[in-house]
Scaffold this motif. Sequence first.
Motif, PDB file in Angstrom:
ATOM      1  N   ASP A  66       0.776  -1.322   0.073  1.00 55.18           N
ATOM      2  CA  ASP A  66      -0.054  -0.030   0.000  1.00 55.18           C
ATOM      3  C   ASP A  66       0.889   1.234   0.148  1.00 55.18           C
ATOM      4  O   ASP A  66       0.673   2.240  -0.691  1.00 55.18           O
ATOM      5  CB  ASP A  66      -1.073  -0.054   0.984  1.00 55.18           C
ATOM      6  CG  ASP A  66      -2.094  -1.193   1.167  1.00 55.18           C
ATOM      7  OD1 ASP A  66      -2.243  -1.504  -0.173  1.00 55.18           O
ATOM      8  OD2 ASP A  66      -2.783  -1.317   2.055  1.00 55.18           O
ATOM      9  N   ALA A  67       1.917   1.246   0.757  1.00 56.14           N
ATOM     10  CA  ALA A  67       2.956   2.329   0.706  1.00 56.14           C
ATOM     11  C   ALA A  67       3.537   2.841  -0.763  1.00 56.14           C
ATOM     12  O   ALA A  67       3.711   3.704  -1.133  1.00 56.14           O
ATOM     13  CB  ALA A  67       3.968   2.017   1.706  1.00 56.14           C
ATOM     14  N   ALA A  70       1.116   4.051  -2.862  1.00 54.89           N
ATOM     15  CA  ALA A  70       0.777   5.748  -2.614  1.00 54.89           C
ATOM     16  C   ALA A  70       1.915   6.347  -3.141  1.00 54.89           C
ATOM     17  O   ALA A  70       1.746   7.582  -3.761  1.00 54.89           O
ATOM     18  CB  ALA A  70       0.764   5.896  -1.175  1.00 54.89           C
ATOM     19  N   ILE A  71       3.298   5.637  -3.061  1.00 52.45           N
ATOM     20  CA  ILE A  71       4.496   6.669  -3.559  1.00 52.45           C
ATOM     21  C   ILE A  71       4.257   6.522  -5.197  1.00 52.45           C
ATOM     22  O   ILE A  71       4.424   7.711  -5.682  1.00 52.45           O
ATOM     23  CB  ILE A  71       5.708   5.749  -3.223  1.00 52.45           C
ATOM     24  CG1 ILE A  71       5.830   5.905  -1.669  1.00 52.45           C
ATOM     25  CG2 ILE A  71       6.816   6.427  -3.776  1.00 52.45           C
ATOM     26  CD1 ILE A  71       6.909   5.125  -1.146  1.00 52.45           C
ATOM     27  N   ARG A  72       3.826   5.770  -5.786  1.00 53.19           N
ATOM     28  CA  ARG A  72       3.791   5.361  -7.143  1.00 53.19           C
ATOM     29  C   ARG A  72       2.797   6.580  -7.557  1.00 53.19           C
ATOM     30  O   ARG A  72       2.787   7.150  -8.754  1.00 53.19           O
ATOM     31  CB  ARG A  72       3.277   4.245  -7.483  1.00 53.19           C
ATOM     32  CG  ARG A  72       3.291   3.741  -9.089  1.00 53.19           C
ATOM     33  CD  ARG A  72       2.892   2.637  -9.627  1.00 53.19           C
ATOM     34  NE  ARG A  72       3.693   1.543  -8.797  1.00 53.19           N
ATOM     35  CZ  ARG A  72       3.200   0.707  -7.762  1.00 53.19           C
ATOM     36  NH1 ARG A  72       1.845   0.831  -7.658  1.00 53.19           N
ATOM     37  NH2 ARG A  72       3.744  -0.262  -7.212  1.00 53.19           N
ATOM     38  N   ALA A 150     -10.763   8.416  -8.723  1.00 58.24           N
ATOM     39  CA  ALA A 150      -9.626   7.700  -9.641  1.00 58.24           C
ATOM     40  C   ALA A 150      -8.499   8.645 -10.015  1.00 58.24           C
ATOM     41  O   ALA A 150      -8.610   9.637  -9.573  1.00 58.24           O
ATOM     42  CB  ALA A 150     -10.460   7.197 -11.043  1.00 58.24           C
ATOM     43  N   ILE A 151      -7.511   8.204 -10.684  1.00 60.91           N
ATOM     44  CA  ILE A 151      -6.246   9.037 -10.993  1.00 60.91           C
ATOM     45  C   ILE A 151      -6.725  10.146 -11.606  1.00 60.91           C
ATOM     46  O   ILE A 151      -6.168  11.247 -11.533  1.00 60.91           O
ATOM     47  CB  ILE A 151      -5.448   8.006 -11.702  1.00 60.91           C
ATOM     48  CG1 ILE A 151      -4.794   7.013 -11.009  1.00 60.91           C
ATOM     49  CG2 ILE A 151      -4.114   8.882 -12.259  1.00 60.91           C
ATOM     50  CD1 ILE A 151      -3.860   5.911 -11.745  1.00 60.91           C
ATOM     51  N   ARG A 234      -7.729   2.492  -0.400  1.00 60.41           N
ATOM     52  CA  ARG A 234      -6.393   1.982  -0.001  1.00 60.41           C
ATOM     53  C   ARG A 234      -5.490   1.216  -1.310  1.00 60.41           C
ATOM     54  O   ARG A 234      -6.201   0.107  -1.779  1.00 60.41           O
ATOM     55  CB  ARG A 234      -6.461   1.140   1.238  1.00 60.41           C
ATOM     56  CG  ARG A 234      -5.015   1.003   1.825  1.00 60.41           C
ATOM     57  CD  ARG A 234      -5.264   0.701   3.317  1.00 60.41           C
ATOM     58  NE  ARG A 234      -4.093   0.503   4.142  1.00 60.41           N
ATOM     59  CZ  ARG A 234      -4.063   0.269   5.389  1.00 60.41           C
ATOM     60  NH1 ARG A 234      -5.171   0.602   6.229  1.00 60.41           N
ATOM     61  NH2 ARG A 234      -2.874   0.214   5.973  1.00 60.41           N
ATOM     62  N   GLY A 235      -4.650   1.384  -1.564  1.00 59.39           N
ATOM     63  CA  GLY A 235      -3.753   0.696  -2.647  1.00 59.39           C
ATOM     64  C   GLY A 235      -4.050   1.221  -4.155  1.00 59.39           C
ATOM     65  O   GLY A 235      -3.348   0.733  -4.992  1.00 59.39           O
ATOM     66  N   PHE A 236      -5.067   2.167  -3.832  1.00 57.61           N
ATOM     67  CA  PHE A 236      -5.300   2.595  -5.565  1.00 57.61           C
ATOM     68  C   PHE A 236      -5.410   4.102  -5.592  1.00 57.61           C
ATOM     69  O   PHE A 236      -4.916   4.731  -6.439  1.00 57.61           O
ATOM     70  CB  PHE A 236      -6.778   1.897  -5.699  1.00 57.61           C
ATOM     71  CG  PHE A 236      -7.096   0.599  -5.761  1.00 57.61           C
ATOM     72  CD1 PHE A 236      -6.429  -0.103  -7.107  1.00 57.61           C
ATOM     73  CD2 PHE A 236      -7.116  -0.375  -4.813  1.00 57.61           C
ATOM     74  CE1 PHE A 236      -6.410  -1.383  -7.403  1.00 57.61           C
ATOM     75  CE2 PHE A 236      -7.161  -1.699  -4.969  1.00 57.61           C
ATOM     76  CZ  PHE A 236      -6.871  -2.308  -6.454  1.00 57.61           C
ATOM     77  N   THR A 237      -6.008   4.917  -4.821  1.00 60.19           N
ATOM     78  CA  THR A 237      -6.334   6.374  -5.058  1.00 60.19           C
ATOM     79  C   THR A 237      -5.665   6.934  -3.640  1.00 60.19           C
ATOM     80  O   THR A 237      -6.009   8.124  -3.548  1.00 60.19           O
ATOM     81  CB  THR A 237      -7.671   6.517  -5.180  1.00 60.19           C
ATOM     82  OG1 THR A 237      -8.377   6.248  -3.741  1.00 60.19           O
ATOM     83  CG2 THR A 237      -8.267   5.953  -6.148  1.00 60.19           C
ATOM     84  N   ASN A 238      -4.848   6.455  -2.872  1.00 55.60           N
ATOM     85  CA  ASN A 238      -4.204   7.089  -1.818  1.00 55.60           C
ATOM     86  C   ASN A 238      -2.939   7.770  -2.067  1.00 55.60           C
ATOM     87  O   ASN A 238      -1.927   6.726  -2.712  1.00 55.60           O
ATOM     88  CB  ASN A 238      -3.942   6.168  -0.578  1.00 55.60           C
ATOM     89  CG  ASN A 238      -5.552   6.178   0.339  1.00 55.60           C
ATOM     90  OD1 ASN A 238      -6.169   7.082   0.162  1.00 55.60           O
ATOM     91  ND2 ASN A 238      -5.413   5.187   1.095  1.00 55.60           N
TER      92      ASN A 238
END
Length: 296
Positions: A66-67, A70-72, A150-151, A234-238
Amino acid sequence: MSILITTPTRFEASQATREPRWLKYTFITISLLFFAVFLLMPLLAVFVEALRKGWSVYLHAIVEPDALAAIRLTLIAALISVPLNLIFGVAAAWAITKFDFKGKHILITLIDLPFSVSPVIAGLIYVLVFGAQGWLGPWLQEHDIKIIFAIPGIVLATIFVTFPFVARELIPLMEAQGREEEEAATVLGANGWQTFWKVTLPNIKWGLLYGVVLCNARAMGEFGAVSVVSGHIRGFTNTIPLHVEILYNEYNFAAAFAVASILALLALLTLVIKTYVEWRLRRETHPSPIIEGQYS
Protein backbone atom coordinates in the motif's frame (compact mmCIF):
# COMPACT_ATOMS: atom_id res chain seq x y z
CA MET A 1 27.75 86.00 10.22
CA SER A 2 28.69 82.75 8.57
CA ILE A 3 27.13 79.37 9.09
CA LEU A 4 29.41 76.38 9.01
CA ILE A 5 27.75 73.27 7.54
CA THR A 6 29.62 70.04 8.09
CA THR A 7 28.97 66.80 6.28
CA PRO A 8 29.01 63.72 8.50
CA THR A 9 31.72 61.23 7.78
CA ARG A 10 30.90 57.73 6.57
CA PHE A 11 31.65 56.31 10.03
CA GLU A 12 29.35 58.84 11.72
CA ALA A 13 26.56 58.12 9.23
CA SER A 14 26.85 54.38 9.77
CA GLN A 15 26.85 54.90 13.53
CA ALA A 16 23.72 57.04 13.30
CA THR A 17 21.81 54.45 11.25
CA ARG A 18 23.08 51.39 13.13
CA GLU A 19 20.57 49.68 15.42
CA PRO A 20 21.51 49.00 19.04
CA ARG A 21 23.41 45.75 19.54
CA TRP A 22 20.83 44.36 21.98
CA LEU A 23 18.05 44.86 19.43
CA LYS A 24 19.94 42.97 16.76
CA TYR A 25 20.65 39.99 19.02
CA THR A 26 17.06 40.01 20.30
CA PHE A 27 15.69 39.60 16.78
CA ILE A 28 18.27 36.93 15.97
CA THR A 29 17.38 35.00 19.12
CA ILE A 30 13.64 35.21 18.40
CA SER A 31 14.19 33.99 14.84
CA LEU A 32 16.35 31.06 15.93
CA LEU A 33 13.89 30.06 18.68
CA PHE A 34 10.99 30.19 16.22
CA PHE A 35 12.96 28.06 13.74
CA ALA A 36 13.91 25.52 16.40
CA VAL A 37 10.45 25.16 17.97
CA PHE A 38 8.19 25.30 14.93
CA LEU A 39 10.40 23.88 12.17
CA LEU A 40 13.41 21.94 13.39
CA MET A 41 11.82 20.06 16.29
CA PRO A 42 8.83 18.71 14.28
CA LEU A 43 11.16 17.65 11.49
CA LEU A 44 13.47 15.81 13.91
CA ALA A 45 10.44 14.26 15.62
CA VAL A 46 9.34 12.69 12.34
CA PHE A 47 12.64 10.85 11.91
CA VAL A 48 12.94 9.95 15.60
CA GLU A 49 9.46 8.40 15.65
CA ALA A 50 10.02 6.71 12.30
CA LEU A 51 13.16 4.95 13.58
CA ARG A 52 11.96 4.34 17.13
CA LYS A 53 11.29 0.63 16.48
CA GLY A 54 14.38 0.06 14.37
CA TRP A 55 15.37 -0.04 10.74
CA SER A 56 13.50 -3.27 9.99
CA VAL A 57 10.13 -1.77 10.94
CA TYR A 58 11.01 1.42 9.08
CA LEU A 59 11.92 -0.38 5.84
CA HIS A 60 8.93 -2.72 6.08
CA ALA A 61 6.56 0.26 6.33
CA ILE A 62 8.06 1.82 3.21
CA VAL A 63 8.15 -1.31 1.01
CA GLU A 64 4.69 -2.46 2.10
CA PRO A 65 2.41 -2.75 -1.02
CA ASP A 66 0.00 0.00 0.00
CA ALA A 67 2.88 2.37 0.72
CA LEU A 68 4.51 1.62 -2.64
CA ALA A 69 1.16 2.20 -4.36
CA ALA A 70 0.85 5.57 -2.57
CA ILE A 71 4.38 6.55 -3.60
CA ARG A 72 3.70 5.50 -7.19
CA LEU A 73 0.44 7.49 -7.37
CA THR A 74 2.10 10.57 -5.87
CA LEU A 75 4.84 10.43 -8.50
CA ILE A 76 2.29 9.93 -11.29
CA ALA A 77 0.26 12.94 -10.17
CA ALA A 78 3.40 15.08 -9.97
CA LEU A 79 4.79 13.87 -13.31
CA ILE A 80 1.55 14.82 -15.06
CA SER A 81 0.62 18.04 -13.25
CA VAL A 82 4.06 19.69 -13.13
CA PRO A 83 4.76 19.62 -16.93
CA LEU A 84 1.23 20.87 -17.64
CA ASN A 85 1.66 23.70 -15.16
CA LEU A 86 5.05 24.43 -16.72
CA ILE A 87 3.43 24.92 -20.12
CA PHE A 88 0.59 27.00 -18.67
CA GLY A 89 2.93 29.10 -16.52
CA VAL A 90 5.23 30.00 -19.39
CA ALA A 91 2.30 30.77 -21.72
CA ALA A 92 0.51 32.90 -19.12
CA ALA A 93 3.65 34.79 -18.12
CA TRP A 94 4.53 35.41 -21.77
CA ALA A 95 1.03 36.71 -22.55
CA ILE A 96 0.88 38.96 -19.49
CA THR A 97 4.36 40.48 -19.79
CA LYS A 98 4.83 40.70 -23.56
CA PHE A 99 1.38 41.76 -24.78
CA ASP A 100 -1.28 44.32 -23.90
CA PHE A 101 -4.85 43.03 -24.17
CA LYS A 102 -8.25 43.43 -22.57
CA GLY A 103 -8.74 41.25 -19.54
CA LYS A 104 -5.07 41.08 -18.55
CA HIS A 105 -5.86 41.98 -14.92
CA ILE A 106 -8.64 39.38 -14.87
CA LEU A 107 -6.15 36.73 -16.02
CA ILE A 108 -3.71 37.75 -13.27
CA THR A 109 -6.51 37.50 -10.70
CA LEU A 110 -7.53 34.05 -11.95
CA ILE A 111 -3.95 32.83 -11.66
CA ASP A 112 -4.04 33.73 -7.97
CA LEU A 113 -7.39 31.99 -7.43
CA PRO A 114 -5.98 28.74 -5.95
CA PHE A 115 -4.16 30.80 -3.31
CA SER A 116 -7.47 32.21 -2.04
CA VAL A 117 -9.71 29.14 -2.44
CA SER A 118 -9.46 26.35 0.12
CA PRO A 119 -8.15 23.10 -1.42
CA VAL A 120 -11.14 21.28 0.10
CA ILE A 121 -13.48 23.62 -1.80
CA ALA A 122 -11.52 22.92 -4.98
CA GLY A 123 -12.01 19.19 -4.47
CA LEU A 124 -15.74 19.67 -3.87
CA ILE A 125 -15.99 21.65 -7.11
CA TYR A 126 -14.60 18.69 -9.06
CA VAL A 127 -17.02 16.36 -7.29
CA LEU A 128 -19.86 18.70 -8.25
CA VAL A 129 -18.79 18.67 -11.89
CA PHE A 130 -17.55 15.10 -12.42
CA GLY A 131 -19.18 13.14 -9.58
CA ALA A 132 -21.91 10.56 -10.06
CA GLN A 133 -24.57 13.16 -9.15
CA GLY A 134 -22.65 16.03 -10.74
CA TRP A 135 -23.23 18.01 -13.90
CA LEU A 136 -21.29 15.60 -16.14
CA GLY A 137 -21.73 12.51 -13.96
CA PRO A 138 -24.49 10.76 -15.97
CA TRP A 139 -22.67 11.32 -19.27
CA LEU A 140 -19.39 10.01 -17.81
CA GLN A 141 -21.11 6.91 -16.42
CA GLU A 142 -22.80 6.30 -19.76
CA HIS A 143 -19.41 6.31 -21.51
CA ASP A 144 -17.67 4.39 -18.70
CA ILE A 145 -15.31 7.27 -17.88
CA LYS A 146 -14.27 7.58 -14.25
CA ILE A 147 -12.87 10.88 -12.96
CA ILE A 148 -13.77 11.06 -9.28
CA PHE A 149 -12.31 8.35 -7.01
CA ALA A 150 -9.74 7.62 -9.73
CA ILE A 151 -6.37 8.88 -10.95
CA PRO A 152 -7.79 11.56 -13.35
CA GLY A 153 -9.58 13.29 -10.46
CA ILE A 154 -6.41 13.29 -8.36
CA VAL A 155 -4.43 14.76 -11.24
CA LEU A 156 -7.06 17.45 -11.88
CA ALA A 157 -7.13 18.45 -8.21
CA THR A 158 -3.32 18.56 -8.11
CA ILE A 159 -3.18 20.73 -11.23
CA PHE A 160 -5.68 23.19 -9.73
CA VAL A 161 -3.79 23.75 -6.48
CA THR A 162 -0.37 23.99 -8.14
CA PHE A 163 -0.88 25.96 -11.35
CA PRO A 164 -0.05 29.45 -9.93
CA PHE A 165 3.50 28.56 -8.87
CA VAL A 166 5.33 28.65 -12.21
CA ALA A 167 3.43 31.65 -13.56
CA ARG A 168 3.84 33.62 -10.33
CA GLU A 169 7.62 33.12 -10.38
CA LEU A 170 7.99 34.09 -14.04
CA ILE A 171 5.72 37.14 -14.26
CA PRO A 172 7.80 39.49 -12.03
CA LEU A 173 11.05 38.24 -13.59
CA MET A 174 9.86 38.78 -17.17
CA GLU A 175 8.37 42.17 -16.29
CA ALA A 176 11.71 43.28 -14.86
CA GLN A 177 13.52 42.20 -18.02
CA GLY A 178 11.17 44.14 -20.29
CA ARG A 179 10.51 43.56 -23.98
CA GLU A 180 13.55 45.19 -25.57
CA GLU A 181 15.54 42.01 -26.27
CA GLU A 182 12.56 40.19 -27.81
CA GLU A 183 11.70 43.23 -29.93
CA ALA A 184 15.31 43.47 -31.11
CA ALA A 185 15.30 39.77 -32.06
CA THR A 186 12.07 40.27 -34.01
CA VAL A 187 13.54 43.25 -35.88
CA LEU A 188 16.56 41.12 -36.80
CA GLY A 189 14.26 38.53 -38.38
CA ALA A 190 13.74 35.92 -35.65
CA ASN A 191 10.34 34.27 -35.48
CA GLY A 192 8.43 33.73 -32.24
CA TRP A 193 9.83 30.24 -31.58
CA GLN A 194 13.43 31.36 -32.18
CA THR A 195 12.93 34.40 -29.97
CA PHE A 196 11.66 32.24 -27.14
CA TRP A 197 14.46 29.64 -27.32
CA LYS A 198 17.36 31.99 -28.00
CA VAL A 199 16.38 35.09 -26.00
CA THR A 200 13.57 34.55 -23.48
CA LEU A 201 14.34 31.08 -22.16
CA PRO A 202 18.02 31.75 -21.28
CA ASN A 203 16.91 34.80 -19.29
CA ILE A 204 14.21 33.00 -17.31
CA LYS A 205 15.68 29.49 -16.95
CA TRP A 206 16.52 29.75 -13.24
CA GLY A 207 13.24 31.45 -12.36
CA LEU A 208 11.47 28.75 -14.35
CA LEU A 209 13.31 26.00 -12.48
CA TYR A 210 12.49 27.71 -9.18
CA GLY A 211 8.79 27.68 -10.02
CA VAL A 212 8.95 24.03 -11.08
CA VAL A 213 10.60 23.05 -7.80
CA LEU A 214 7.89 24.78 -5.76
CA CYS A 215 5.16 23.32 -7.97
CA ASN A 216 6.54 19.80 -7.57
CA ALA A 217 6.83 20.16 -3.79
CA ARG A 218 3.19 21.27 -3.51
CA ALA A 219 2.03 18.52 -5.88
CA MET A 220 3.62 15.78 -3.78
CA GLY A 221 2.44 17.18 -0.48
CA GLU A 222 -1.13 18.17 -1.40
CA PHE A 223 -3.75 16.77 0.96
CA GLY A 224 -7.04 18.71 1.02
CA ALA A 225 -8.19 18.67 -2.61
CA VAL A 226 -6.83 15.18 -3.26
CA SER A 227 -8.52 13.85 -0.13
CA VAL A 228 -11.94 14.95 -1.40
CA VAL A 229 -11.66 13.43 -4.90
CA SER A 230 -9.69 10.27 -4.07
CA GLY A 231 -12.24 8.28 -2.10
CA HIS A 232 -9.42 6.94 0.12
CA ILE A 233 -9.29 3.60 -1.69
CA ARG A 234 -6.33 1.94 -0.06
CA GLY A 235 -3.71 0.80 -2.53
CA PHE A 236 -5.41 2.55 -5.46
CA THR A 237 -6.26 6.22 -4.86
CA ASN A 238 -4.21 7.07 -1.78
CA THR A 239 -1.25 9.39 -2.22
CA ILE A 240 1.53 9.57 0.38
CA PRO A 241 -0.19 12.22 2.59
CA LEU A 242 -3.46 10.24 2.52
CA HIS A 243 -1.66 7.00 3.35
CA VAL A 244 0.01 8.68 6.31
CA GLU A 245 -3.38 9.80 7.58
CA ILE A 246 -4.82 6.28 7.34
CA LEU A 247 -1.87 4.74 9.18
CA TYR A 248 -2.07 7.37 11.90
CA ASN A 249 -5.82 6.86 12.36
CA GLU A 250 -5.15 3.14 12.74
CA TYR A 251 -2.67 3.93 15.53
CA ASN A 252 0.14 2.47 13.44
CA PHE A 253 2.41 5.34 14.44
CA ALA A 254 5.75 3.80 13.44
CA ALA A 255 4.56 3.13 9.89
CA ALA A 256 2.85 6.53 9.68
CA PHE A 257 6.03 8.39 10.62
CA ALA A 258 8.12 6.15 8.37
CA VAL A 259 6.03 7.05 5.34
CA ALA A 260 5.90 10.69 6.49
CA SER A 261 9.70 10.72 6.53
CA ILE A 262 9.61 10.25 2.75
CA LEU A 263 7.77 13.55 2.44
CA ALA A 264 10.22 15.11 4.90
CA LEU A 265 13.17 13.95 2.80
CA LEU A 266 11.51 15.29 -0.33
CA ALA A 267 11.00 18.60 1.47
CA LEU A 268 14.68 18.76 2.45
CA LEU A 269 15.74 17.92 -1.10
CA THR A 270 13.40 20.61 -2.40
CA LEU A 271 14.92 23.10 0.06
CA VAL A 272 18.44 22.33 -1.15
CA ILE A 273 17.46 22.71 -4.80
CA LYS A 274 15.48 25.86 -4.03
CA THR A 275 18.46 27.42 -2.23
CA TYR A 276 20.77 26.63 -5.13
CA VAL A 277 18.34 28.01 -7.70
CA GLU A 278 17.81 31.18 -5.64
CA TRP A 279 21.58 31.65 -5.52
CA ARG A 280 21.94 31.22 -9.27
CA LEU A 281 18.95 33.48 -9.94
CA ARG A 282 20.41 36.16 -7.66
CA ARG A 283 23.79 35.95 -9.43
CA GLU A 284 22.23 36.34 -12.87
CA THR A 285 19.84 39.11 -11.80
CA HIS A 286 22.48 41.08 -9.83
CA PRO A 287 25.95 40.27 -11.24
CA SER A 288 29.01 40.87 -9.10
CA PRO A 289 30.46 44.41 -9.46
CA ILE A 290 33.95 42.90 -9.76
CA ILE A 291 32.90 40.78 -12.71
CA GLU A 292 31.10 43.72 -14.30
CA GLY A 293 34.21 45.85 -13.92
CA GLN A 294 36.34 43.38 -15.86
CA TYR A 295 34.32 44.09 -19.03
CA SER A 296 33.68 47.81 -18.58
